[in-house]
Design a protein around this motif. Structure first.
Motif, PDB file in Angstrom:
ATOM      1  N   SER A 191     -16.818  -5.631 -12.926  1.00 62.66           N
ATOM      2  CA  SER A 191     -16.133  -4.563 -12.200  1.00 62.66           C
ATOM      3  C   SER A 191     -14.634  -4.749 -12.022  1.00 62.66           C
ATOM      4  O   SER A 191     -13.960  -3.840 -11.574  1.00 62.66           O
ATOM      5  CB  SER A 191     -16.777  -4.380 -10.825  1.00 62.66           C
ATOM      6  N   GLY A 192     -14.088  -5.901 -12.333  1.00 64.41           N
ATOM      7  CA  GLY A 192     -12.639  -6.015 -12.245  1.00 64.41           C
ATOM      8  C   GLY A 192     -12.133  -7.378 -11.867  1.00 64.41           C
ATOM      9  O   GLY A 192     -12.864  -8.354 -11.823  1.00 64.41           O
ATOM     10  N   GLU A 209     -11.755  -1.210 -23.074  1.00 63.83           N
ATOM     11  CA  GLU A 209     -11.134  -0.704 -21.856  1.00 63.83           C
ATOM     12  C   GLU A 209     -11.753  -1.451 -20.694  1.00 63.83           C
ATOM     13  O   GLU A 209     -12.880  -1.945 -20.795  1.00 63.83           O
ATOM     14  CB  GLU A 209     -11.377   0.792 -21.700  1.00 63.83           C
ATOM     15  N   GLY A 210     -11.018  -1.535 -19.602  1.00 63.51           N
ATOM     16  CA  GLY A 210     -11.567  -2.228 -18.449  1.00 63.51           C
ATOM     17  C   GLY A 210     -10.761  -1.993 -17.195  1.00 63.51           C
ATOM     18  O   GLY A 210      -9.685  -1.393 -17.239  1.00 63.51           O
ATOM     19  N   PRO A 211     -11.271  -2.472 -16.081  1.00 65.84           N
ATOM     20  CA  PRO A 211     -10.617  -2.267 -14.788  1.00 65.84           C
ATOM     21  C   PRO A 211      -9.417  -3.183 -14.548  1.00 65.84           C
ATOM     22  O   PRO A 211      -8.677  -2.984 -13.599  1.00 65.84           O
ATOM     23  CB  PRO A 211     -11.736  -2.545 -13.784  1.00 65.84           C
ATOM     24  N   ARG A 271      -4.571   6.385 -18.311  1.00 67.42           N
ATOM     25  CA  ARG A 271      -5.844   7.059 -18.578  1.00 67.42           C
ATOM     26  C   ARG A 271      -5.591   8.536 -18.772  1.00 67.42           C
ATOM     27  O   ARG A 271      -4.622   9.091 -18.253  1.00 67.42           O
ATOM     28  CB  ARG A 271      -6.842   6.806 -17.462  1.00 67.42           C
ATOM     29  N   PRO A 322     -11.420   3.949 -17.501  1.00 64.87           N
ATOM     30  CA  PRO A 322     -10.824   2.711 -16.977  1.00 64.87           C
ATOM     31  C   PRO A 322      -9.301   2.772 -17.105  1.00 64.87           C
ATOM     32  O   PRO A 322      -8.768   3.439 -17.991  1.00 64.87           O
ATOM     33  CB  PRO A 322     -11.404   1.629 -17.881  1.00 64.87           C
TER      34      PRO A 322
END
Length: 128
Positions: free
Chosen positions: A18-19, A106-108, A78, A84
């Protein structure tokens, strides 16, 4: 378990993270250990854990360690609110004209996106 299977399991766990500063839960820790066993590769294991926790320096070092000679890009932005915020690409730098993308994600966090892109690049290289 084959290296390819272990990397795919790690990819799955990283894509679910989640980050930044995430606690390393047991399934993620086990996936890291299967892909990069502590006994044989403690440095890579450490870099992945630090990247998941939000260290962009660790994610860059990971790319340099497991994909020597590759290039990477990290971006922020984004197109829709549900996407993300960060993206990353790892690419081959030995191309004469256009760099070849090895893996993208892609990610947080920028570190997590780059870490996931590196794992996807490793999976792609396994298929070659």
């Amino acid at each position: 378990m084959t290296v390819s299977t272990a990397l795919k399991e790690l990819e799955k766990r990283l894509s679910e993270a989640s980050g930044a500063y995430e606690e390393i839960d047991r399934p993620l820790a086990e996936a890291i250990d299967r892909a990069f066993p502590f006994e044989t590769d403690p440095g890579t294991r450490y870099l992945i854990i630090q990247a998941v926790r939000g260290s962009l320096d660790a994610a860059v070092s990971l790319c340099e360690r497991v994909l020597p000679g590759s290039g990477w890009l990290v971006g922020r932005g984004r197109l829709t609110p549900s996407e993300p915020l960060f993206g990353a690409t790892v690419y081959a730098t030995d191309m004469a004209d256009e760099p070849e993308e090895l893996g993208g994600a892609e990610g947080p966090s920028p570190a997590l996106a780059l870490c996931l892109a590196a794992v996807r690049a490793l999976i792609a290289k396994e298929k070659e």
